[in-house]
Design a protein around this motif. Structure first.
Motif, PDB file in Angstrom:
ATOM      1  N   SER A   1       0.813  -1.210   0.000  1.00 36.80           N
ATOM      2  CA  SER A   1       0.000   0.000   0.000  1.00 36.80           C
ATOM      3  C   SER A   1       0.852   1.268   0.000  1.00 36.80           C
ATOM      4  O   SER A   1       0.333   2.358   0.210  1.00 36.80           O
ATOM      5  CB  SER A   1      -0.927   0.006   1.219  1.00 36.80           C
ATOM      6  N   LYS A   2       2.152   1.126  -0.235  1.00 32.71           N
ATOM      7  CA  LYS A   2       3.046   2.279  -0.230  1.00 32.71           C
ATOM      8  C   LYS A   2       2.969   3.011  -1.568  1.00 32.71           C
ATOM      9  O   LYS A   2       2.778   2.398  -2.616  1.00 32.71           O
ATOM     10  CB  LYS A   2       4.486   1.831   0.030  1.00 32.71           C
ATOM     11  N   VAL A   3       3.124   4.317  -1.502  1.00 34.74           N
ATOM     12  CA  VAL A   3       3.072   5.168  -2.688  1.00 34.74           C
ATOM     13  C   VAL A   3       4.476   5.704  -2.944  1.00 34.74           C
ATOM     14  O   VAL A   3       5.110   6.282  -2.050  1.00 34.74           O
ATOM     15  CB  VAL A   3       2.077   6.330  -2.512  1.00 34.74           C
ATOM     16  N   ALA A   4       4.957   5.511  -4.158  1.00 36.18           N
ATOM     17  CA  ALA A   4       6.282   5.982  -4.554  1.00 36.18           C
ATOM     18  C   ALA A   4       6.144   7.221  -5.422  1.00 36.18           C
ATOM     19  O   ALA A   4       5.298   7.273  -6.313  1.00 36.18           O
ATOM     20  CB  ALA A   4       7.032   4.890  -5.308  1.00 36.18           C
ATOM     21  N   LEU A   5       6.972   8.237  -5.154  1.00 36.67           N
ATOM     22  CA  LEU A   5       6.980   9.474  -5.922  1.00 36.67           C
ATOM     23  C   LEU A   5       8.147   9.465  -6.890  1.00 36.67           C
ATOM     24  O   LEU A   5       9.273   9.109  -6.525  1.00 36.67           O
ATOM     25  CB  LEU A   5       7.087  10.694  -4.995  1.00 36.67           C
ATOM     26  N   GLN A   6       7.861   9.862  -8.117  1.00 34.54           N
ATOM     27  CA  GLN A   6       8.888   9.925  -9.159  1.00 34.54           C
ATOM     28  C   GLN A   6       8.768  11.277  -9.852  1.00 34.54           C
ATOM     29  O   GLN A   6       7.718  11.617 -10.388  1.00 34.54           O
ATOM     30  CB  GLN A   6       8.708   8.788 -10.178  1.00 34.54           C
ATOM     31  N   GLU A   7       9.849  12.045  -9.827  1.00 32.47           N
ATOM     32  CA  GLU A   7       9.810  13.385 -10.401  1.00 32.47           C
ATOM     33  C   GLU A   7       9.701  13.296 -11.917  1.00 32.47           C
ATOM     34  O   GLU A   7      10.488  12.611 -12.574  1.00 32.47           O
ATOM     35  CB  GLU A   7      11.053  14.179 -10.001  1.00 32.47           C
ATOM     36  N   CYS A   8       8.697  14.008 -12.456  1.00 33.30           N
ATOM     37  CA  CYS A   8       8.427  13.974 -13.895  1.00 33.30           C
ATOM     38  C   CYS A   8       8.617  15.331 -14.561  1.00 33.30           C
ATOM     39  O   CYS A   8       8.439  15.446 -15.777  1.00 33.30           O
ATOM     40  CB  CYS A   8       7.023  13.449 -14.165  1.00 33.30           C
ATOM     41  N   GLY A   9       8.941  16.352 -13.776  1.00 34.12           N
ATOM     42  CA  GLY A   9       9.212  17.666 -14.351  1.00 34.12           C
ATOM     43  C   GLY A   9       7.950  18.435 -14.688  1.00 34.12           C
ATOM     44  O   GLY A   9       6.854  17.876 -14.738  1.00 34.12           O
ATOM     45  N   PRO A  10       8.102  19.725 -14.874  1.00 33.75           N
ATOM     46  CA  PRO A  10       9.349  20.499 -14.842  1.00 33.75           C
ATOM     47  C   PRO A  10       9.759  20.877 -13.426  1.00 33.75           C
ATOM     48  O   PRO A  10       8.976  20.773 -12.488  1.00 33.75           O
ATOM     49  CB  PRO A  10       8.982  21.745 -15.649  1.00 33.75           C
ATOM     50  N   ARG A  11      11.004  21.365 -13.314  1.00 32.36           N
ATOM     51  CA  ARG A  11      11.527  21.868 -12.048  1.00 32.36           C
ATOM     52  C   ARG A  11      11.926  23.329 -12.272  1.00 32.36           C
ATOM     53  O   ARG A  11      12.824  23.617 -13.053  1.00 32.36           O
ATOM     54  CB  ARG A  11      12.726  21.050 -11.592  1.00 32.36           C
ATOM     55  N   ILE A  12      11.230  24.235 -11.592  1.00 28.88           N
ATOM     56  CA  ILE A  12      11.407  25.664 -11.825  1.00 28.88           C
ATOM     57  C   ILE A  12      11.628  26.358 -10.486  1.00 28.88           C
ATOM     58  O   ILE A  12      10.922  26.075  -9.512  1.00 28.88           O
ATOM     59  CB  ILE A  12      10.187  26.291 -12.544  1.00 28.88           C
ATOM     60  N   SER A  13      12.600  27.273 -10.477  1.00 27.39           N
ATOM     61  CA  SER A  13      12.866  28.110  -9.303  1.00 27.39           C
ATOM     62  C   SER A  13      12.532  29.556  -9.652  1.00 27.39           C
ATOM     63  O   SER A  13      12.916  30.049 -10.723  1.00 27.39           O
ATOM     64  CB  SER A  13      14.332  27.998  -8.874  1.00 27.39           C
ATOM     65  N   TYR A  14      11.818  30.219  -8.749  1.00 29.94           N
ATOM     66  CA  TYR A  14      11.355  31.585  -8.977  1.00 29.94           C
ATOM     67  C   TYR A  14      11.947  32.519  -7.927  1.00 29.94           C
ATOM     68  O   TYR A  14      12.241  32.109  -6.791  1.00 29.94           O
ATOM     69  CB  TYR A  14       9.829  31.689  -8.901  1.00 29.94           C
ATOM     70  N   GLU A  15      12.057  33.775  -8.333  1.00 35.96           N
ATOM     71  CA  GLU A  15      12.412  34.861  -7.420  1.00 35.96           C
ATOM     72  C   GLU A  15      11.355  35.954  -7.565  1.00 35.96           C
ATOM     73  O   GLU A  15      11.182  36.508  -8.655  1.00 35.96           O
ATOM     74  CB  GLU A  15      13.791  35.419  -7.728  1.00 35.96           C
ATOM     75  N   LEU A  16      10.650  36.231  -6.497  1.00 35.40           N
ATOM     76  CA  LEU A  16       9.544  37.178  -6.541  1.00 35.40           C
ATOM     77  C   LEU A  16      10.075  38.599  -6.679  1.00 35.40           C
ATOM     78  O   LEU A  16      10.907  39.048  -5.880  1.00 35.40           O
ATOM     79  CB  LEU A  16       8.694  37.044  -5.273  1.00 35.40           C
ATOM     80  N   CYS A  17       9.566  39.319  -7.698  1.00 33.18           N
ATOM     81  CA  CYS A  17      10.035  40.686  -7.968  1.00 33.18           C
ATOM     82  C   CYS A  17       9.026  41.728  -7.500  1.00 33.18           C
ATOM     83  O   CYS A  17       9.327  42.548  -6.637  1.00 33.18           O
ATOM     84  CB  CYS A  17      10.308  40.853  -9.469  1.00 33.18           C
ATOM     85  N   ARG A  18       7.826  41.718  -8.091  1.00 35.50           N
ATOM     86  CA  ARG A  18       6.800  42.711  -7.758  1.00 35.50           C
ATOM     87  C   ARG A  18       5.458  42.031  -7.556  1.00 35.50           C
ATOM     88  O   ARG A  18       5.176  41.006  -8.184  1.00 35.50           O
ATOM     89  CB  ARG A  18       6.682  43.762  -8.862  1.00 35.50           C
ATOM     90  N   VAL A  19       4.630  42.631  -6.710  1.00 33.80           N
ATOM     91  CA  VAL A  19       3.309  42.078  -6.388  1.00 33.80           C
ATOM     92  C   VAL A  19       2.315  43.224  -6.333  1.00 33.80           C
ATOM     93  O   VAL A  19       2.597  44.278  -5.743  1.00 33.80           O
ATOM     94  CB  VAL A  19       3.297  41.312  -5.046  1.00 33.80           C
ATOM     95  N   GLN A  20       1.168  43.041  -6.958  1.00 32.97           N
ATOM     96  CA  GLN A  20       0.045  43.991  -6.860  1.00 32.97           C
ATOM     97  C   GLN A  20      -1.123  43.255  -6.219  1.00 32.97           C
ATOM     98  O   GLN A  20      -1.724  42.368  -6.816  1.00 32.97           O
ATOM     99  CB  GLN A  20      -0.347  44.536  -8.231  1.00 32.97           C
ATOM    100  N   GLN A  21      -1.448  43.634  -4.997  1.00 35.63           N
ATOM    101  CA  GLN A  21      -2.487  42.957  -4.244  1.00 35.63           C
ATOM    102  C   GLN A  21      -3.864  43.508  -4.611  1.00 35.63           C
ATOM    103  O   GLN A  21      -3.994  44.653  -5.039  1.00 35.63           O
ATOM    104  CB  GLN A  21      -2.240  43.115  -2.745  1.00 35.63           C
ATOM    105  N   PRO A  22      -4.915  42.702  -4.445  1.00 33.45           N
ATOM    106  CA  PRO A  22      -6.270  43.166  -4.799  1.00 33.45           C
ATOM    107  C   PRO A  22      -6.801  44.146  -3.778  1.00 33.45           C
ATOM    108  O   PRO A  22      -6.394  44.153  -2.608  1.00 33.45           O
ATOM    109  CB  PRO A  22      -7.081  41.874  -4.821  1.00 33.45           C
ATOM    110  N   SER A  23      -7.743  44.959  -4.219  1.00 37.22           N
ATOM    111  CA  SER A  23      -8.414  45.869  -3.295  1.00 37.22           C
ATOM    112  C   SER A  23      -9.381  45.089  -2.410  1.00 37.22           C
ATOM    113  O   SER A  23      -9.832  43.994  -2.763  1.00 37.22           O
ATOM    114  CB  SER A  23      -9.166  46.951  -4.077  1.00 37.22           C
ATOM    115  N   SER A  24      -9.702  45.653  -1.273  1.00 36.13           N
ATOM    116  CA  SER A  24     -10.556  44.956  -0.303  1.00 36.13           C
ATOM    117  C   SER A  24     -11.963  44.728  -0.864  1.00 36.13           C
ATOM    118  O   SER A  24     -12.571  43.673  -0.656  1.00 36.13           O
ATOM    119  CB  SER A  24     -10.627  45.748   1.001  1.00 36.13           C
ATOM    120  N   GLU A  25     -12.504  45.717  -1.599  1.00 34.31           N
ATOM    121  CA  GLU A  25     -13.854  45.591  -2.142  1.00 34.31           C
ATOM    122  C   GLU A  25     -13.914  44.530  -3.227  1.00 34.31           C
ATOM    123  O   GLU A  25     -14.827  43.691  -3.249  1.00 34.31           O
ATOM    124  CB  GLU A  25     -14.315  46.941  -2.700  1.00 34.31           C
ATOM    125  N   MET A  26     -12.923  44.527  -4.146  1.00 31.90           N
ATOM    126  CA  MET A  26     -12.927  43.530  -5.208  1.00 31.90           C
ATOM    127  C   MET A  26     -12.660  42.137  -4.666  1.00 31.90           C
ATOM    128  O   MET A  26     -13.231  41.153  -5.133  1.00 31.90           O
ATOM    129  CB  MET A  26     -11.882  43.901  -6.274  1.00 31.90           C
TER     130      MET A  26
END
Length: 312
Positions: free
Chosen positions: A222-247
């Motif tokens: 009953s064991k589950v094995a994980l096998q990486e199938c891709g893609p593998r991506i690394s991000y660096e957060l630059c800018r963020v625009q958050q939503p308004s409270s009403e919207m």
């Protein structure tokens, strides 16, 4: 003598009330808040983007069933300056999730992730790709796109206000269709993990890594094995625009849940032990003299009398 006809005083003509078509009514009703929302479609477009950015966008588009292929456009868009120019394209294609590839001197491998609500921008963030391994370099089988994957977010940074926008966008992107009942073999097909790095300095930018795995149940166990199938991506957060409270309040509004009332049990229907359904039908008493029956030509007496006359 001619009658004097009263004339209406001159003025503005009354506006005619246009009747909405049934197709428009169905379209408007489909956009109302629902308890179980429909799957959101994605749109991958780019104008000026590096080769690494194009490959990352192509891998992201292949992980969504209704994202379509990567499309090149001729118009240059700057989403943090004129995001309203993209709203006609989003409205015409009905694709609220947008992945836009841009290229500048400061951020040559940047990708902007945008989310629209009611034909207007809800929130967006820009991330720079620092590391990418395409899915073609992995020998494992490709994940079953269309089923909802298991989403795992690791790290304390996901509780921040900016990282919550990133987390919410990826949850919408990989959400897929809502299913009320799913078996374990259908659900545990693939896993997407997001690992956020811990910040060492106060002014350091947020970084997170995305990995995609296939799930396989080992034979005999009953064991589950994980096998990486891709893609593998690394991000660096630059800018963020958050939503308004009403919207944000209108976007997260949910309809009231009204459970379906159980149908009354029919006493005339019974189910046997073998699973057969039996029913009783109440019919009024009929008078045999008033029942009309079909008459056949062979029962007529005319031809028979003529035949007897010839025999005599």
């Amino acid at each position: 003598m001619a009658l004097n006809k009263t004339r209406k005083p001159a003025g503005r003509a009354s506006k005619r009330v246009k009747r909405t078509k049934n197709r428009v009514k169905r379209l408007l009703s489909s956009r109302e808040p629902k308890i179980f929302e429909d799957a959101k479609n994605g749109l991958c477009i780019y104008n000026r983007s590096s080769l690494e950015g194009k490959r990352a966008m192509l891998d992201l588009s292949l992980l969504h069933p209704d994202c379509g292929r990567l499309t090149k456009i001729t118009t240059t868009y700057y989403p943090f300056l004129d995001h309203e120019r993209l709203s006609p394209i989003v409205t015409a294609n009905d694709r609220p999730l947008v992945i836009l590839g841009t290229k500048t001197k400061q951020r040559p491998t940047a990708i902007t992730f945008m989310r629209y609500f009611e034909n207007s921008l809800l929130d967006m963030f820009e991330a720079r790709i620092t590391y990418h391994i395409p899915r073609q370099q992995f020998k494992a089988e490709r994940p079953v796109v269309g089923l909802r994957p298991a989403m795992i977010f690791i790290g304390e940074s996901w509780e921040g206000s900016e990282m919550k926008v990133v987390k919410s966008w990826f949850l919408d992107y990989f959400r897929g269709e809502e299913r009320r009942s799913v078996t374990v073999p259908q659900y545990a097909k693939w896993v997407v993990t997001f690992v956020a790095e811990s910040l060492k300095k106060a002014k350091e930018k947020e970084r997170f890594h995305m990995h995609v795995y296939n799930c396989r149940v080992q034979s005999g166990t009953s064991k589950v094995a994980l096998q990486e199938c891709g893609p593998r991506i690394s991000y660096e957060l630059c800018r963020v625009q958050q939503p308004s409270s009403e919207m944000w309040r209108r976007a997260t509004k949910r309809a009231k849940y009204q459970p379906e009332e159980p149908k009354p049990k029919d006493k005339r229907v019974e189910v046997t032990e073998l699973g057969e359904t039996l029913g009783r039908v109440n019919v009024q008493q009929q008078d045999a003299t008033e029942v009309s029956s079909r008459r056949f030509k062979g029962l007529k007496r005319g031809p028979i009398k003529a035949k007897n006359a010839k025999d005599e």
